[in-house]
Write a protein that holds these residues in place. Structure first.
Motif, PDB file in Angstrom:
ATOM      1  N   LEU A 165     -22.426  52.133  83.469  1.00 41.71           N
ATOM      2  CA  LEU A 165     -22.260  53.504  83.002  1.00 41.71           C
ATOM      3  C   LEU A 165     -21.990  53.580  81.502  1.00 41.71           C
ATOM      4  O   LEU A 165     -21.947  54.676  80.937  1.00 41.71           O
ATOM      5  CB  LEU A 165     -21.107  54.171  83.764  1.00 41.71           C
ATOM      6  CG  LEU A 165     -21.347  54.424  85.251  1.00 41.71           C
ATOM      7  CD1 LEU A 165     -20.035  54.808  85.947  1.00 41.71           C
ATOM      8  CD2 LEU A 165     -22.399  55.509  85.448  1.00 41.71           C
ATOM      9  N   GLY A 166     -21.781  52.424  80.861  1.00 41.16           N
ATOM     10  CA  GLY A 166     -21.519  52.397  79.426  1.00 41.16           C
ATOM     11  C   GLY A 166     -20.166  52.950  79.043  1.00 41.16           C
ATOM     12  O   GLY A 166     -19.996  53.529  77.958  1.00 41.16           O
ATOM     13  N   LEU A 167     -19.163  52.761  79.907  1.00 39.93           N
ATOM     14  CA  LEU A 167     -17.842  53.313  79.642  1.00 39.93           C
ATOM     15  C   LEU A 167     -17.087  52.467  78.618  1.00 39.93           C
ATOM     16  O   LEU A 167     -17.076  51.237  78.703  1.00 39.93           O
ATOM     17  CB  LEU A 167     -17.027  53.386  80.930  1.00 39.93           C
ATOM     18  CG  LEU A 167     -17.642  54.200  82.073  1.00 39.93           C
ATOM     19  CD1 LEU A 167     -16.677  54.261  83.241  1.00 39.93           C
ATOM     20  CD2 LEU A 167     -18.015  55.593  81.603  1.00 39.93           C
ATOM     21  N   PRO A 168     -16.416  53.095  77.647  1.00 37.26           N
ATOM     22  CA  PRO A 168     -15.677  52.327  76.639  1.00 37.26           C
ATOM     23  C   PRO A 168     -14.478  51.589  77.217  1.00 37.26           C
ATOM     24  O   PRO A 168     -13.943  50.681  76.572  1.00 37.26           O
ATOM     25  CB  PRO A 168     -15.224  53.401  75.643  1.00 37.26           C
ATOM     26  CG  PRO A 168     -15.261  54.684  76.400  1.00 37.26           C
ATOM     27  CD  PRO A 168     -16.375  54.550  77.390  1.00 37.26           C
ATOM     28  N   SER A 169     -14.052  51.942  78.418  1.00 40.52           N
ATOM     29  CA  SER A 169     -12.912  51.279  79.055  1.00 40.52           C
ATOM     30  C   SER A 169     -13.326  50.134  79.965  1.00 40.52           C
ATOM     31  O   SER A 169     -12.489  49.592  80.689  1.00 40.52           O
ATOM     32  CB  SER A 169     -12.102  52.303  79.857  1.00 40.52           C
ATOM     33  OG  SER A 169     -12.939  52.969  80.792  1.00 40.52           O
ATOM     34  N   ALA A 170     -14.605  49.741  79.933  1.00 43.50           N
ATOM     35  CA  ALA A 170     -15.105  48.724  80.873  1.00 43.50           C
ATOM     36  C   ALA A 170     -14.322  47.422  80.800  1.00 43.50           C
ATOM     37  O   ALA A 170     -14.099  46.760  81.821  1.00 43.50           O
ATOM     38  CB  ALA A 170     -16.587  48.467  80.619  1.00 43.50           C
ATOM     39  N   ALA A 171     -13.893  47.030  79.605  1.00 41.50           N
ATOM     40  CA  ALA A 171     -13.167  45.771  79.449  1.00 41.50           C
ATOM     41  C   ALA A 171     -11.694  45.992  79.148  1.00 41.50           C
ATOM     42  O   ALA A 171     -10.986  45.053  78.787  1.00 41.50           O
ATOM     43  CB  ALA A 171     -13.801  44.946  78.328  1.00 41.50           C
ATOM     44  N   LYS A 172     -11.198  47.222  79.302  1.00 48.10           N
ATOM     45  CA  LYS A 172      -9.807  47.528  78.970  1.00 48.10           C
ATOM     46  C   LYS A 172      -8.861  46.814  79.935  1.00 48.10           C
ATOM     47  O   LYS A 172      -8.992  46.949  81.148  1.00 48.10           O
ATOM     48  CB  LYS A 172      -9.567  49.036  79.036  1.00 48.10           C
ATOM     49  CG  LYS A 172      -8.178  49.470  78.577  1.00 48.10           C
ATOM     50  CD  LYS A 172      -8.049  50.994  78.675  1.00 48.10           C
ATOM     51  CE  LYS A 172      -6.733  51.477  78.084  1.00 48.10           C
ATOM     52  NZ  LYS A 172      -5.568  51.010  78.868  1.00 48.10           N
ATOM     53  N   PRO A 173      -7.886  46.068  79.414  1.00 45.09           N
ATOM     54  CA  PRO A 173      -6.915  45.433  80.316  1.00 45.09           C
ATOM     55  C   PRO A 173      -6.098  46.478  81.056  1.00 45.09           C
ATOM     56  O   PRO A 173      -5.894  47.597  80.568  1.00 45.09           O
ATOM     57  CB  PRO A 173      -6.023  44.625  79.350  1.00 45.09           C
ATOM     58  CG  PRO A 173      -6.801  44.503  78.086  1.00 45.09           C
ATOM     59  CD  PRO A 173      -7.640  45.736  77.993  1.00 45.09           C
ATOM     60  N   ALA A 174      -5.620  46.110  82.229  1.00 45.24           N
ATOM     61  CA  ALA A 174      -4.753  47.015  82.983  1.00 45.24           C
ATOM     62  C   ALA A 174      -3.488  47.295  82.189  1.00 45.24           C
ATOM     63  O   ALA A 174      -2.951  46.413  81.513  1.00 45.24           O
ATOM     64  CB  ALA A 174      -4.401  46.389  84.332  1.00 45.24           C
ATOM     65  N   SER A 175      -3.017  48.540  82.264  1.00 47.84           N
ATOM     66  CA  SER A 175      -1.803  48.923  81.531  1.00 47.84           C
ATOM     67  C   SER A 175      -0.942  49.817  82.421  1.00 47.84           C
ATOM     68  O   SER A 175      -0.898  51.034  82.243  1.00 47.84           O
ATOM     69  CB  SER A 175      -2.171  49.656  80.231  1.00 47.84           C
ATOM     70  OG  SER A 175      -1.004  49.981  79.495  1.00 47.84           O
ATOM     71  N   PRO A 176      -0.274  49.209  83.406  1.00 51.06           N
ATOM     72  CA  PRO A 176       0.573  50.013  84.290  1.00 51.06           C
ATOM     73  C   PRO A 176       1.759  50.591  83.534  1.00 51.06           C
ATOM     74  O   PRO A 176       2.050  50.195  82.403  1.00 51.06           O
ATOM     75  CB  PRO A 176       1.028  49.006  85.349  1.00 51.06           C
ATOM     76  CG  PRO A 176       0.950  47.681  84.659  1.00 51.06           C
ATOM     77  CD  PRO A 176      -0.215  47.771  83.718  1.00 51.06           C
ATOM     78  N   CYS A 177       2.463  51.522  84.162  1.00 54.39           N
ATOM     79  CA  CYS A 177       3.560  52.212  83.490  1.00 54.39           C
ATOM     80  C   CYS A 177       4.639  51.229  83.052  1.00 54.39           C
ATOM     81  O   CYS A 177       4.806  50.153  83.628  1.00 54.39           O
ATOM     82  CB  CYS A 177       4.142  53.289  84.400  1.00 54.39           C
ATOM     83  SG  CYS A 177       5.245  52.682  85.674  1.00 54.39           S
ATOM     84  N   LEU A 178       5.387  51.626  82.033  1.00 53.93           N
ATOM     85  CA  LEU A 178       6.408  50.755  81.458  1.00 53.93           C
ATOM     86  C   LEU A 178       7.514  50.422  82.458  1.00 53.93           C
ATOM     87  O   LEU A 178       8.170  49.379  82.333  1.00 53.93           O
ATOM     88  CB  LEU A 178       7.003  51.405  80.213  1.00 53.93           C
ATOM     89  CG  LEU A 178       6.032  51.588  79.042  1.00 53.93           C
ATOM     90  CD1 LEU A 178       6.673  52.443  77.957  1.00 53.93           C
ATOM     91  CD2 LEU A 178       5.595  50.241  78.465  1.00 53.93           C
ATOM     92  N   ALA A 179       7.727  51.284  83.448  1.00 52.83           N
ATOM     93  CA  ALA A 179       8.761  51.003  84.444  1.00 52.83           C
ATOM     94  C   ALA A 179       8.453  49.746  85.247  1.00 52.83           C
ATOM     95  O   ALA A 179       9.364  49.140  85.827  1.00 52.83           O
ATOM     96  CB  ALA A 179       8.928  52.198  85.385  1.00 52.83           C
ATOM     97  N   SER A 180       7.193  49.334  85.280  1.00 50.84           N
ATOM     98  CA  SER A 180       6.828  48.128  86.025  1.00 50.84           C
ATOM     99  C   SER A 180       7.386  46.867  85.383  1.00 50.84           C
ATOM    100  O   SER A 180       7.326  45.789  85.982  1.00 50.84           O
ATOM    101  CB  SER A 180       5.302  48.018  86.144  1.00 50.84           C
ATOM    102  OG  SER A 180       4.710  47.811  84.869  1.00 50.84           O
ATOM    103  N   ARG A 181       7.946  46.981  84.188  1.00 46.21           N
ATOM    104  CA  ARG A 181       8.570  45.823  83.516  1.00 46.21           C
ATOM    105  C   ARG A 181      10.038  45.668  83.886  1.00 46.21           C
ATOM    106  O   ARG A 181      10.696  44.720  83.446  1.00 46.21           O
ATOM    107  CB  ARG A 181       8.493  45.982  81.997  1.00 46.21           C
ATOM    108  CG  ARG A 181       7.168  45.681  81.360  1.00 46.21           C
ATOM    109  CD  ARG A 181       6.078  46.614  81.725  1.00 46.21           C
ATOM    110  NE  ARG A 181       5.050  46.726  80.691  1.00 46.21           N
ATOM    111  CZ  ARG A 181       3.907  47.351  80.855  1.00 46.21           C
ATOM    112  NH1 ARG A 181       3.617  47.910  82.015  1.00 46.21           N
ATOM    113  NH2 ARG A 181       3.039  47.425  79.875  1.00 46.21           N
TER     114      ARG A 181
END
Length: 272
Positions: free
Chosen positions: A165-181
């Protein structure tokens, strides 16, 4: 007789078929690859009846809202930003193992009200079914649909579809919410979330793409992706990383010698 695996084009057709009969869709949109694929397919099939919605709260990392807006613009889907109030919920602040249930309940309360007769869609995928995901319970309670799960698509297939689909997020790493830390049982608060965000933003500024700063009171434990972890041993780099995390408010810093692994917080969780 063996049959060939479905191609990204086949997966796209399957998703389009799932969404074609909807009266409209409101997509819970983080700007990550999963929700971007759902939003892109919804926009292809439903046109102006598709809306991507991003929720903003202290748990959203710096730069994520701007990135989501840019991806939505590239997709060509209508995009709205709303404020979420999960920190007002005692169950969320308590940070038990059901924290995500309270967060998603807050989110879906807002999205279902906004949706009207449209269907709320999430970016949950087939790989999520093998992890501890109490947010899926909240989704079920609100009638949220998961097109990627319905189509049986996991992360690898979704990234291939995003590339198609040519999406700019195709290779974007996962970024879950900060509370997951924050380890389960340690209360979540806006100051703690801001501290984690400062530490991670400082390390991103040093060029580290995939990392987490795990919050353990005065200790910040840094986890870095395997292909970047070797940089820490370059002259002066370890000291620079530790200084950046201390500047965010941590008295002690530990750099995990093992590569970052997504979902490590859940490794000791057994679903009830």
């Amino acid at each position: 007789m063996a049959f060939p695996a479905p191609s990204p084009a086949d997966d796209l057709a399957a998703l389009e078929g799932l969404l074609a009969g909807l009266p409209g869709a409101v997509v819970a949109f983080s700007g990550g690859v999963d929700s971007s694929v759902v939003a892109a397919v919804a926009a292809r099939v439903l046109g102006e009846r598709a809306l991507a919605v991003t929720a903003v709260s202290p748990a959203l990392a710096t730069g994520e809202i701007e990135a989501a807006s840019a991806v939505a613009a590239a997709i060509g889907v209508a995009h709205r930003v709303v404020s979420s109030t999960e920190l007002d919920r005692e169950g969320y602040r308590r940070n038990g193992r059901d924290r995500c249930y309270h967060c998603k309940t807050d989110l879906y309360d807002r999205l279902t009200t906004l949706a009207g007769d449209r269907v709320v869609l999430s970016g949950a995928n087939a790989d999520d079914l093998g992890d501890w995901r109490p947010g899926l319970t909240a989704a079920a309670e609100h009638g949220v649909r998961h097109p990627l799960i319905e189509a049986g698509l996991g992360k690898a297939q979704i990234r291939a579809l995003a590339e198609l689909l040519g999406l700019p997020s195709a290779a974007k790493p996962a970024s879950p919410c900060l509370a997951s830390r924050i380890p389960y049982g340690t209360p979540v608060s806006a100051p703690v979330l801001a501290q984690i965000d400062r530490a991670e933003a400082a390390l991103h500024a040093r060029g580290y793409a995939v990392l987490r700063v795990r919050h353990h009171g005065d200790l910040g434990r840094v986890q870095i992706a395997g292909d970047e972890l070797g940089r820490v041993d370059q002259p002066g780099e370890r000291a620079a990383v530790e200084a950046a995390v201390r500047a965010a408010g941590y008295r002690e810093v530990e750099i995990d010698p093992h590569p970052f692994r997504s979902g490590s917080l859940n490794l000791e969780i057994t679903p009830a």
